[in-house]
Design a protein around this motif. Sequence first.
Motif, PDB file in Angstrom:
ATOM      1  N   UNK A 122      63.746  -2.929 -93.710  1.00  0.00           N
ATOM      2  CA  UNK A 122      64.713  -2.312 -94.615  1.00  0.00           C
ATOM      3  C   UNK A 122      66.003  -3.107 -94.717  1.00  0.00           C
ATOM      4  N   UNK A 123      67.029  -2.455 -95.244  1.00  0.00           N
ATOM      5  CA  UNK A 123      68.331  -3.112 -95.414  1.00  0.00           C
ATOM      6  C   UNK A 123      69.024  -3.264 -94.057  1.00  0.00           C
ATOM      7  N   UNK A 124      70.159  -3.953 -94.079  1.00  0.00           N
ATOM      8  CA  UNK A 124      70.930  -4.149 -92.845  1.00  0.00           C
ATOM      9  C   UNK A 124      71.306  -2.799 -92.237  1.00  0.00           C
ATOM     10  N   UNK A 125      71.785  -1.891 -93.089  1.00  0.00           N
ATOM     11  CA  UNK A 125      72.196  -0.588 -92.593  1.00  0.00           C
ATOM     12  C   UNK A 125      70.997   0.204 -92.073  1.00  0.00           C
ATOM     13  N   UNK A 126      69.841   0.080 -92.757  1.00  0.00           N
ATOM     14  CA  UNK A 126      68.633   0.755 -92.278  1.00  0.00           C
ATOM     15  C   UNK A 126      68.250   0.237 -90.892  1.00  0.00           C
ATOM     16  N   UNK A 127      68.336  -1.053 -90.733  1.00  0.00           N
ATOM     17  CA  UNK A 127      67.953  -1.649 -89.451  1.00  0.00           C
ATOM     18  C   UNK A 127      68.884  -1.190 -88.330  1.00  0.00           C
ATOM     19  N   UNK A 128      70.182  -1.193 -88.615  1.00  0.00           N
ATOM     20  CA  UNK A 128      71.136  -0.741 -87.606  1.00  0.00           C
ATOM     21  C   UNK A 128      70.945   0.740 -87.298  1.00  0.00           C
TER      22      UNK A 128
END
Length: 284
Positions: A122-128
């Motif tokens: 997923x996106x950076x925010x999803x990963x975090x």
Amino acid sequence: MDATQRIGERKPNALTVFTRLLAAAFTALGTIILAAFMFLIVVRAMYVNRALPGISLAGVSLTGLKHEQIVTTLQTQFTYPEEGTIVLTDGELAWMMPPSELGVRVDFDAMATRALTVGRSGSIMDRLGQQIDAWYQGVVLSPILHIDHVVGQHRLNQIAATIDRPTIEAALEVIGEEVFPKPGQVGRMVNLEGTLEAIRPAVIQMVDAVIPVVIEEKSPKILDASETAATANQLLSEPLTITADGADDLVLPARTVATLLLFELQESGTAAKYQIALDPDAVS
């Protein structure tokens, strides 16, 4: 001097204080967010090609393990396909076997790949977000099992050799001057795919289970011909007289009539029966 001191000691107004407090709060919040972000980045750097903290599968922690290590660890924990028990039944018959005989296998490679995907899709925010969830709440993955239908059907075909039977229509046999009924038979056939699907819930949960074999039955058009046999035997109990206009009566003894009997299948909707007739070529 007194005027100067009063000017220098003037207190800041409420708006100035609020502005300073708000700025301090935002600065602190930004510092915390930056620190948390940097911490997450450092953790990710420490766990390159390894499962992130908080990831487990069926009670086994996978934190910090590489792909090959996850596979090895899980192989020592999951022995269900070889050591579990599936009992297939058909009435009083039963066949006991480990799930592996029905083609059940654990996909260790897929489970390792899934463990390493957490926090990395997923996106950076999803990963975090996934990384934070794993850290604080934990991420519990489910086992991945497959059924090899070729192996499963091979084993079920062995069982089907005991269960399967053809559909047989009831019949009538003339012996001498008597008609004997032959009972029909309901056909039975193991539904291979249906049975494999029936074991799937137990396999997914990796539990022992007793499961009825899925059977398809096919009834004959006529299962019992005894009523027709009784009618035919009544006909053969005395000589048969055939009359025709302009001709002498023809009297046939029972032994002759027996050789002329025909039993014709007649169907009406879902019902069927045998109709007794005489061979028209023989009596013409």
